[in-house]
Motif scaffolding. Structure first.
Motif, short mmCIF file in Angstrom:
data_model
loop_
_atom_site.label_atom_id
_atom_site.label_comp_id
_atom_site.label_asym_id
_atom_site.label_seq_id
_atom_site.Cartn_x
_atom_site.Cartn_y
_atom_site.Cartn_z
N ALA A 279 46.14 31.40 35.75
CA ALA A 279 47.43 32.22 35.45
C ALA A 279 47.82 32.93 36.77
O ALA A 279 48.91 33.26 37.09
N GLU A 280 46.63 33.38 37.69
CA GLU A 280 46.98 33.89 38.84
C GLU A 280 47.54 33.49 39.96
O GLU A 280 48.59 33.77 40.76
N LYS A 281 47.77 31.91 39.90
CA LYS A 281 48.38 30.79 40.69
C LYS A 281 49.52 30.35 40.14
O LYS A 281 50.17 29.82 40.98
N ASP A 282 49.90 30.85 39.23
CA ASP A 282 51.14 30.18 38.06
C ASP A 282 52.27 31.29 38.14
O ASP A 282 52.13 32.33 37.62
N ASP A 283 53.26 30.93 39.13
CA ASP A 283 54.52 32.00 39.28
C ASP A 283 55.16 32.24 38.11
O ASP A 283 55.85 33.27 38.02
N SER A 284 55.24 31.36 37.22
CA SER A 284 55.88 31.72 36.03
C SER A 284 55.13 32.60 34.83
O SER A 284 55.94 33.25 34.14
N ILE A 285 53.90 32.67 35.25
CA ILE A 285 53.15 33.92 34.43
C ILE A 285 53.10 35.20 35.09
O ILE A 285 52.68 35.34 36.36
N LYS A 286 53.77 36.37 34.77
CA LYS A 286 54.11 37.66 35.13
C LYS A 286 52.80 38.70 34.63
O LYS A 286 52.85 39.62 35.40
N VAL A 287 52.45 38.52 33.33
CA VAL A 287 51.55 39.33 32.78
C VAL A 287 50.51 38.75 31.71
O VAL A 287 50.86 37.66 31.41
N THR A 288 49.32 39.25 31.60
CA THR A 288 48.40 38.61 30.89
C THR A 288 48.16 39.62 29.72
O THR A 288 47.73 40.69 30.14
N LEU A 289 48.12 38.92 28.54
CA LEU A 289 47.83 40.01 27.33
C LEU A 289 46.49 39.49 26.58
O LEU A 289 46.60 38.19 26.36
N ILE A 290 45.75 40.23 26.43
CA ILE A 290 44.42 40.03 25.68
C ILE A 290 44.21 40.57 24.28
O ILE A 290 44.41 41.71 24.17
N SER B 199 39.63 41.73 39.55
CA SER B 199 40.11 41.39 40.74
C SER B 199 41.49 40.85 40.47
O SER B 199 42.10 40.64 41.44
N TYR B 200 42.09 40.77 39.07
CA TYR B 200 43.13 40.04 38.84
C TYR B 200 44.35 40.72 39.30
O TYR B 200 44.36 42.07 39.21
N LYS B 201 45.32 40.17 39.88
CA LYS B 201 46.25 40.75 40.70
C LYS B 201 47.43 40.89 39.74
O LYS B 201 48.28 41.98 40.11
N LYS B 202 47.49 40.48 38.57
CA LYS B 202 48.73 40.61 37.86
C LYS B 202 48.38 41.57 36.59
O LYS B 202 47.25 42.04 36.32
N PRO B 203 49.44 42.07 36.02
CA PRO B 203 49.19 43.37 35.11
C PRO B 203 48.51 42.64 33.69
O PRO B 203 48.56 41.37 33.46
N LEU B 204 47.36 43.52 33.34
CA LEU B 204 46.66 42.96 32.31
C LEU B 204 46.79 44.00 31.19
O LEU B 204 46.84 45.38 31.25
N VAL B 205 47.10 43.61 29.91
CA VAL B 205 47.52 44.28 28.74
C VAL B 205 46.86 43.87 27.78
O VAL B 205 46.43 42.69 27.34
N ALA B 206 46.04 44.87 27.06
CA ALA B 206 45.23 44.49 25.85
C ALA B 206 45.69 45.08 24.49
O ALA B 206 46.31 46.29 24.40
N GLY B 207 45.74 44.48 23.28
CA GLY B 207 46.08 45.04 22.18
C GLY B 207 44.74 45.01 21.29
O GLY B 207 43.94 43.83 20.93
N VAL B 208 44.61 46.06 20.64
CA VAL B 208 43.10 46.39 20.17
C VAL B 208 43.30 46.88 18.82
O VAL B 208 43.83 47.74 18.39
N GLU B 209 42.60 46.05 17.89
CA GLU B 209 42.32 46.15 16.56
C GLU B 209 40.92 46.15 16.08
O GLU B 209 40.34 45.67 16.83
N GLY B 210 40.54 46.89 15.08
CA GLY B 210 39.16 46.74 14.65
C GLY B 210 38.22 47.26 15.41
O GLY B 210 38.22 48.09 16.37
N ARG B 211 37.18 46.27 15.95
CA ARG B 211 36.03 46.79 16.87
C ARG B 211 36.11 46.34 18.37
O ARG B 211 36.70 45.06 18.33
N ALA B 212 36.00 47.16 19.25
CA ALA B 212 35.88 46.90 20.74
C ALA B 212 34.69 47.58 21.01
O ALA B 212 34.49 48.81 21.29
N ILE B 213 33.49 46.50 21.13
CA ILE B 213 32.24 47.05 21.17
C ILE B 213 31.55 46.33 22.44
O ILE B 213 31.78 45.15 22.73
N GLY B 214 30.91 46.90 23.30
CA GLY B 214 30.17 46.33 24.25
C GLY B 214 31.12 46.06 25.35
O GLY B 214 31.82 46.90 25.88
N VAL B 215 31.03 44.59 25.74
CA VAL B 215 31.71 44.20 26.52
C VAL B 215 33.40 44.17 26.06
O VAL B 215 34.24 44.21 26.81
#
Length: 257
Positions: free
Chosen positions: A46-57, A95-111
């Protein structure tokens, strides 16, 4: 357009947003070594793909991630070189250069919790559960959390969160600055996508340069923390304290199933 990386990491594209879904619902999206490899590859691509502006996890089935699969921990303890999969993912994420957005439901434990420290925006359900349970498992914090969490919340609060390893809610996570905005259960993905799309509508280079300006001062410190934690973490996996803690954890898990 959608693309399956593996059945445990699903990648889709939505008008400039790369969506990465951890998809192991039977194990609360606990992360395996193969998942680390695939998440790292997806981010590198994704970092090399100009069509991708943002990553959502986000995670499948109303859970973000229950963290490392405990059986994988046992594998790494036997063959420490396997830990490179987790480290490569964390280095790529941090070190990811594009914006990273997270949507969190339920458990977010450890890593599942520490990776959020590398995200630029975190959107969470109020009732989500966050936990950094490394020390109770005989381990040490990872993913540069020993560096990033004190910067975010102050030393004393970071000590409490990382050493006691107790669970806290989305409301508490917002209060300490780990979460940007809260929502009702079941709405975190839609809210995260809304913010991701807001970011795609902004000038791409200005966004990336601004993210770099916000992060560049601490980038070397983050990478040093990752490596130092990784080295100690690997040693701790072989310790008697960790072995005993894992045995208790696994016996509890088996008695519940």
């Amino acid at each position: 357009m959608g693309k399956m990386i593996t059945d445990m990491v699903v990648e889709t594209y939505l008008s400039g947003v790369q969506v990465l879904q951890m998809n192991r619902p039977d194990k609360k999206n606990a992360i395996t070594l193969e998942m680390y490899d695939n998440l790292a590859l997806a981010l590198q691509r994704a970092e090399k793909d100009d069509s991708i502006k943002v990553t959502l996890i986000h995670g499948a089935n109303g859970e973000f991630s229950a963290g490392n699969d405990i059986n994988e921990f046992l594998k790494i303890a036997q063959t420490p070189e396997k830990m490179s999969s987790a480290l490569t993912f964390l280095q790529t994420l941090s070190s990811y250069k594009k914006p990273l957005v997270a949507g969190v439901e339920g458990r977010a434990i450890g890593v599942g919790a520490t990776m959020l420290l590398h995200c630029d925006m975190v959107l969470s359900a109020q009732e989500a559960t966050f936990q950094f349970p490394f020390v109770p498992l005989g381990l040490v914090p990872e993913a540069a959390s020993s560096y990033l969490l004190p910067k975010l919340v102050g030393y004393q609060k970071a000590f409490e969160v990382l050493i006691l390893g107790e669970a806290f809610s989305g409301v508490d996570a917002q209060n300490i600055g780990l979460v940007n905005h809260l929502c009702e259960p079941g709405e975190a993905y839609e809210l995260a996508l809304r913010y991701a799309q807001k970011l795609t509508n902004l000038p791409t280079e200005a966004v990336m340069l601004s993210k770099d300006l916000l992060k560049y001062r601490c980038q070397d410190d983050v990478q040093m923390a990752l490596m130092r934690e990784g080295r100690i973490f690997k040693e701790r996996l072989k310790s008697k304290e960790a072995r005993d803690a894992f045995a208790i954890f696994l016996s509890r898990t088996h008695s519940m199933s």
